[in-house]
Design a protein around this motif. Structure first.
Motif, short mmCIF file in Angstrom:
data_model
loop_
_atom_site.label_atom_id
_atom_site.label_comp_id
_atom_site.label_asym_id
_atom_site.label_seq_id
_atom_site.Cartn_x
_atom_site.Cartn_y
_atom_site.Cartn_z
N GLY A 97 0.80 -1.23 0.00
CA GLY A 97 0.00 0.00 0.00
C GLY A 97 0.82 1.26 0.00
N ARG A 98 2.11 1.15 0.43
CA ARG A 98 2.98 2.33 0.46
C ARG A 98 4.36 1.93 -0.04
N LEU A 99 4.93 2.80 -0.85
CA LEU A 99 6.28 2.61 -1.38
C LEU A 99 7.04 3.92 -1.21
N LEU A 100 8.31 3.80 -0.86
CA LEU A 100 9.12 5.00 -0.68
C LEU A 100 10.30 4.99 -1.61
N VAL A 101 10.57 6.13 -2.21
CA VAL A 101 11.80 6.36 -2.96
C VAL A 101 12.69 7.21 -2.06
N SER A 102 13.90 6.74 -1.80
CA SER A 102 14.76 7.49 -0.89
C SER A 102 16.20 7.45 -1.34
N SER A 103 17.02 8.27 -0.70
CA SER A 103 18.48 8.30 -0.82
C SER A 103 19.00 8.94 -2.10
N ALA A 104 18.20 9.00 -3.15
CA ALA A 104 18.61 9.63 -4.39
C ALA A 104 17.35 9.99 -5.18
N PRO A 105 17.42 11.03 -6.01
CA PRO A 105 16.23 11.43 -6.78
C PRO A 105 15.82 10.36 -7.78
N ALA A 106 14.52 10.21 -7.99
CA ALA A 106 14.00 9.27 -8.98
C ALA A 106 13.56 10.03 -10.23
N ARG A 150 0.73 3.56 -2.90
CA ARG A 150 0.84 5.01 -2.83
C ARG A 150 2.32 5.34 -2.74
N LEU A 151 2.78 6.17 -3.64
CA LEU A 151 4.21 6.43 -3.76
C LEU A 151 4.59 7.71 -3.02
N LEU A 168 8.77 15.60 2.26
CA LEU A 168 8.07 14.45 1.71
C LEU A 168 7.22 14.89 0.53
N LEU A 169 7.38 14.19 -0.59
CA LEU A 169 6.48 14.37 -1.73
C LEU A 169 5.41 13.29 -1.60
N ARG A 170 4.20 13.72 -1.37
CA ARG A 170 3.11 12.81 -1.02
C ARG A 170 2.46 12.21 -2.28
N PRO A 171 1.67 11.15 -2.10
CA PRO A 171 1.13 10.43 -3.26
C PRO A 171 0.38 11.30 -4.25
N GLN A 175 2.74 13.32 -6.78
CA GLN A 175 3.76 12.67 -7.58
C GLN A 175 3.74 13.10 -9.05
N LEU A 176 2.58 13.32 -9.59
CA LEU A 176 2.49 13.67 -11.01
C LEU A 176 2.47 15.18 -11.24
#
Length: 524
Positions: free
Chosen positions: A284-293, A309-310, A324-327, A330-331
């Motif tokens: 239900g939740r995914l995180l992108v961290s440590s470097a820009p995606a 939810r990303l 935090l960039l919330r779900p 994202q777009l």
């Protein structure tokens, strides 16, 4: 007067309220909260009986395994300080950290005993305080299971001051010698609380910890799940296996995991028939961290994880979570790292005179978080550079848009100055990374006799794809000002891209690797 709870307090509470619930597991075994609490007490007692005293530092060096969860709790219970060390480091690098931290004991995986033994003359750790994970003996080391068996689970432990140090986390050293960031129990509790509030976690969640347990990312999320009474799965594979990760997500009904962009890219690059074999609907939740995606990576994540939810997080070992960039953003704000984390203060972007810059202008990012670190261990000069009153900086450059969103530009130390113009590698990397053949890219500044520095791109291509240096340079010229375009592009294999344990590219290593080649070409 009531105080903030430590990890030790949390586990003791869950052992009383949810004694048979599985609190943590890896591929080998699992721990109910009752067993976790008992083993942590035995370990804490045994460590204190070995001669350690409150405030002593304990070095930790091992691959991911369930024992990390026991150790972090036991050290908190005993009032000892965890000094986790990156398992990818060499013997001399490990020695520098352990000596700098003045550790009084070390707990290590059996794979690292020989490395540590080779450094014994440089490491003044008392005899009898070398502990090896598992139950197999290793010459000169006490087995971890023997140590636990010697401990008394019924010992009464002294109350631990929540403002005392719980961990000494060494930075990755991408720009120099690693520095030990001092973290305390109160900050640990507050970051767990803020994470639960902001991301909506509860005791019903199951988190998969893929990042190294020696790193702040896994430690902070483990802390969150521990305080909530949720379940943690430690991914104990020696190296990242994207299909095995999908199998774990599916089989264990994982609800959350945190990965770096490289992990997602490898996962999404699996054949479609492979990805379709696994049910990832529980995530239900995914995180992108440590470097820009990159944009294409985010869109592909959202397409594959239908219920996910990303989130994209920006933070540091020192400041904790910052933005935090919330779900739902994202777009609409692709490329931004979002806005201030719940419970945090206003982010200041400052110029060289420590004056706030206007929206749209680049400045050094200073955050104000309630769980900021207490400074660098034995390094008042660097502490003074990082802290400005209640604000903290780790040298990242950013700008704020008219809606208050933060856009990372680059690390201050990575900035290239070519002919008097500032070039931010991440901007160039973003352009090159948008090329369909490019899997990953790093941009560095190289010495140039005329311009001071020139832009140099190191590119990894997708398997089966081709691109030439001329093609990449033209791609950049069509999209960037001339001074930002690379004067050289070189191609390397993915395995040869130097990275930290969390997947961050080591720009300094690349610079050292290619600088001699560039200088020789200029003087030829």
């Amino acid at each position: 007067m009531s105080q903030f709870l430590t990890l030790s307090d949390a586990i003791a509470t869950h052992a009383r309220l949810m004694p048979q619930k599985i609190g943590a597991r890896d591929s080998r075994r699992s721990l109910t909260y009752t067993a976790w609490n008992e083993r942590a007490s035995r370990l804490a007692d045994a460590l204190l009986n070995s001669g350690l005293k409150t405030g002593d530092r304990v070095g930790l060096l091992a691959y991911n395994c369930l024992e990390w969860m026991e150790i972090y709790v036991a050290l908190a219970r005993a009032g000892l300080v965890a000094v986790p060390v990156n398992f990818r480091l060499t013997g001399p690098e490990i020695t520098y950290i352990l000596n700098n931290a003045e550790v009084s004991a070390v707990i290590a995986g059996s794979d690292f005993c020989a490395t540590l033994d080779s450094q014994k003359t440089e490491l003044p750790i008392p005899a009898g305080r070398h502990f090896v994970l598992g139950d197999a003996p290793y010459a000169g080391w006490t087995s971890y299971e023997t140590l636990i068996s010697q401990g008394n689970a019924g010992r009464h432990f002294s109350t631990v001051d929540p403002q005392s140090m719980c961990a000494l986390l060494y930075t990755s050293g991408t720009t120099g010698k690693p520095k030990g960031a001092i973290r305390n129990h109160q900050g640990s509790y507050l970051i767990a609380l803020a994470t639960a509030i902001e991301m909506g976690f509860s005791k019903d969640d199951t988190g998969l910890l893929v990042m190294p347990m020696c790193h702040a990312n896994s430690l902070y999320f483990a802390t969150t799940f521990i305080h909530l009474g949720a379940a943690c799965i430690v991914d104990d594979r020696r190296s990242y296996d994207p299909e095995a990760l999908l199998a774990t997500l599916s089989q264990e009904k994982v609800t959350f995991t945190s990965l770096v962009p490289t992990h997602y890219i490898m996962l999404l690059s699996l054949p479609e028939e492979t990805k379709k074999k696994y049910d990832v609907s529980s995530v239900g939740r995914l995180l992108v961290s440590s470097a820009p995606a990159r944009r294409d990576t985010k869109l592909a994540i959202l397409d594959y994880f239908k219920n996910g939810r990303l989130y994209e997080l920006y933070g540091s070992t020192e400041a904790g979570w910052v933005t935090l960039l919330r779900p739902d953003e994202q777009l609409t704000k692709l490329g931004s790292v979002g806005r201030e984390w719940a419970g945090s203060g206003h982010i200041r972007l400052l110029n060289e005179k420590r004056e706030e810059v206007a929206d749209g202008e680049v400045g050094e990012l200073f955050s104000r978080t309630p769980y900021v670190f207490d400074g660098y261990w034995k390094n008042p000069e660097k502490t003074a550079e990082a802290l400005d009153g209640q604000w903290c900086s780790v040298g990242d450059m950013a700008r704020r848009d008219e809606d208050g969103y933060i856009w990372l530009v680059d690390r201050k130390s990575n900035m290239i100055i070519s002919g008097g113009e500032n070039v931010y590698p991440s901007e160039v990397e973003g352009v090159i990374g948008a090329h369909s053949a490019v899997k990953d890219v790093a941009v560095i500044g190289m010495p140039h006799e005329k311009w001071g520095e020139s832009v140099f791109a190191v590119v990894v291509l997708h398997e089966g794809d081709d691109a030439t240096e001329a093609e990449i340079r033209q791609w950049c010229r069509d999209r960037l000002a001339g001074f930002k375009c690379p004067s050289r592009v070189t191609f390397i294999a993915d395995k040869d891209m130097p990275r930290t344990a969390t997947g961050k590219i080591l720009h300094r290593t690349l610079k050292n690797q290619f600088s001699e080649e560039v200088v020789s070409l200029q003087t030829a």
